[in-house]
Design a protein around this motif. Structure first.
Motif, PDB file in Angstrom:
ATOM      1  N   SER A 171       0.875  -1.171   0.069  1.00 41.81           N
ATOM      2  CA  SER A 171       0.003  -0.026  -0.064  1.00 41.81           C
ATOM      3  C   SER A 171       1.164   1.208  -0.018  1.00 41.81           C
ATOM      4  O   SER A 171       0.529   2.199  -0.753  1.00 41.81           O
ATOM      5  N   ILE A 172       1.952   1.333   0.775  1.00 43.88           N
ATOM      6  CA  ILE A 172       2.768   2.323   0.700  1.00 43.88           C
ATOM      7  C   ILE A 172       3.532   2.538  -0.532  1.00 43.88           C
ATOM      8  O   ILE A 172       3.762   3.674  -1.168  1.00 43.88           O
ATOM      9  N   LEU A 173       4.041   1.395  -1.234  1.00 43.82           N
ATOM     10  CA  LEU A 173       4.686   1.306  -2.645  1.00 43.82           C
ATOM     11  C   LEU A 173       3.868   1.965  -3.618  1.00 43.82           C
ATOM     12  O   LEU A 173       4.331   2.652  -4.469  1.00 43.82           O
ATOM     13  N   GLU A 177       4.814   7.052  -7.235  1.00 38.84           N
ATOM     14  CA  GLU A 177       5.115   6.615  -8.376  1.00 38.84           C
ATOM     15  C   GLU A 177       6.974   6.723  -8.876  1.00 38.84           C
ATOM     16  O   GLU A 177       7.289   5.741  -9.371  1.00 38.84           O
ATOM     17  N   LYS A 178       7.524   7.496  -7.967  1.00 46.45           N
ATOM     18  CA  LYS A 178       8.949   7.450  -8.094  1.00 46.45           C
ATOM     19  C   LYS A 178       9.569   6.529  -7.295  1.00 46.45           C
ATOM     20  O   LYS A 178      10.712   6.092  -7.591  1.00 46.45           O
ATOM     21  N   GLY A 179       8.953   5.693  -6.524  1.00 48.98           N
ATOM     22  CA  GLY A 179       9.395   4.770  -5.670  1.00 48.98           C
ATOM     23  C   GLY A 179      10.231   4.831  -4.400  1.00 48.98           C
ATOM     24  O   GLY A 179      10.091   6.054  -3.978  1.00 48.98           O
ATOM     25  N   PHE A 180      10.315   3.805  -3.707  1.00 52.87           N
ATOM     26  CA  PHE A 180      11.119   3.861  -2.719  1.00 52.87           C
ATOM     27  C   PHE A 180      12.487   2.945  -2.385  1.00 52.87           C
ATOM     28  O   PHE A 180      12.401   1.891  -3.218  1.00 52.87           O
ATOM     29  N   THR A 181      13.280   3.157  -1.644  1.00 52.09           N
ATOM     30  CA  THR A 181      14.410   2.226  -1.172  1.00 52.09           C
ATOM     31  C   THR A 181      14.045   1.364  -0.146  1.00 52.09           C
ATOM     32  O   THR A 181      12.879   1.641   0.504  1.00 52.09           O
ATOM     33  N   THR A 189       7.395   1.513   7.579  1.00 48.74           N
ATOM     34  CA  THR A 189       6.770   0.249   8.264  1.00 48.74           C
ATOM     35  C   THR A 189       7.048  -0.170   9.518  1.00 48.74           C
ATOM     36  O   THR A 189       6.310  -0.964  10.038  1.00 48.74           O
ATOM     37  N   GLY A 190       8.357   0.415   9.894  1.00 52.75           N
ATOM     38  CA  GLY A 190       8.642  -0.140  11.140  1.00 52.75           C
ATOM     39  C   GLY A 190       9.466  -1.317  11.253  1.00 52.75           C
ATOM     40  O   GLY A 190       9.605  -2.068  12.218  1.00 52.75           O
ATOM     41  N   VAL A 191       9.855  -1.739  10.002  1.00 49.27           N
ATOM     42  CA  VAL A 191      10.710  -3.130  10.118  1.00 49.27           C
ATOM     43  C   VAL A 191      12.298  -2.785   9.502  1.00 49.27           C
ATOM     44  O   VAL A 191      12.483  -1.486   9.038  1.00 49.27           O
TER      45      VAL A 191
END
Length: 229
Positions: A171-173, A177-181, A189-191
């Motif tokens: 859901s966060i992803l 649209e530019k994305g995440f590392t 997400t706390g992991v």
């Protein structure tokens, strides 16, 4: 073509908005409202009388199966599709016994979601076209009842992949649209970064995400993960 009104019952507003976006990408469907809890759901369903309810199972103040039974007892014409992370056999069994139209396991793949709405449209349109004075035959009956034969996709996750965490990461992803590392996703997400990367690589393997190589400020390559619709 008729426009079917869809009501979404989901306690996570981010997931609710994703479901709303999915619904409105399918021709002939519109979202008439969103409820985050039992009180809102009962009040708005009573007023809006939607054609279809997209319903989760897990809520702080209720079990979605209880709301399903309430809908069944109060509104004969409203269909229900369960969209949930619940994969227990008994949950599916009870939902089927209470007459759901379909059961979709999170994280949701758009094409699977779209296929269900298309099938819903075909089913409801076939019923609408029946006139009171038209004599039916076995072929018509078999066509109308075909939607009861729900094909439940097997849901097997590899060891170390939890469906709730997977849903949260997906859901966060979808929000950017530019994305995440992996580090970005881990913080959100706390992991740990390692754990986030494990989930992201799983999504890539399932073609629900894609990874691009980019270079940071120090020229070090890193993977940027994006949602693959």
């Amino acid at each position: 073509m008729s426009t079917w009104e869809v009501f979404i019952v989901e306690d996570d507003i981010r997931i609710a908005e994703i479901n709303k976006r999915f619904v409105e990408k399918v021709e002939g469907f519109s979202v008439c409202g969103i409820a985050l809890n039992k009180e809102e759901a009962k009040e708005q369903i009573s007023i809006l009388r939607p054609d279809l309810v997209i319903l989760d199972i897990f809520f702080p103040d209720m079990n979605g199966l209880d709301l399903l039974r309430w809908i069944r007892s109060e509104f004969r014409g409203i269909e229900v599709i369960m969209v949930t992370a619940a994969t227990e056999v008994n949950t599916l069994k009870y939902a089927l016994e209470d007459g759901i139209f379909d059961y979709i396991v999170k994280p949701v793949i758009f094409q699977r979601f779209k296929d269900t709405l298309v099938r819903f449209n075909e089913h409801k349109s076939s019923i609408t076209q029946l006139s009171a004075d038209k004599e039916i035959n076995q072929n018509i009956i078999d066509t109308l009842l075909k939607r009861e034969k729900i094909e439940v996709e097997p849901f097997f996750l590899p060891k170390g992949i939890d469906p709730i965490t997977l849903e949260k990461i997906l859901s966060i992803l979808m929000q950017n649209e530019k994305g995440f590392t992996a580090e970005d996703l881990g913080q959100r997400t706390g992991v740990s970064r390692t754990t986030a990367r494990r989930y992201l690589e799983y999504l890539v393997s399932e073609q629900k995400a894609k990874a691009d190589i980019t270079y940071g400020g120090v020229g070090r390559p890193e993977r940027i993960y994006k949602y693959a619709l």
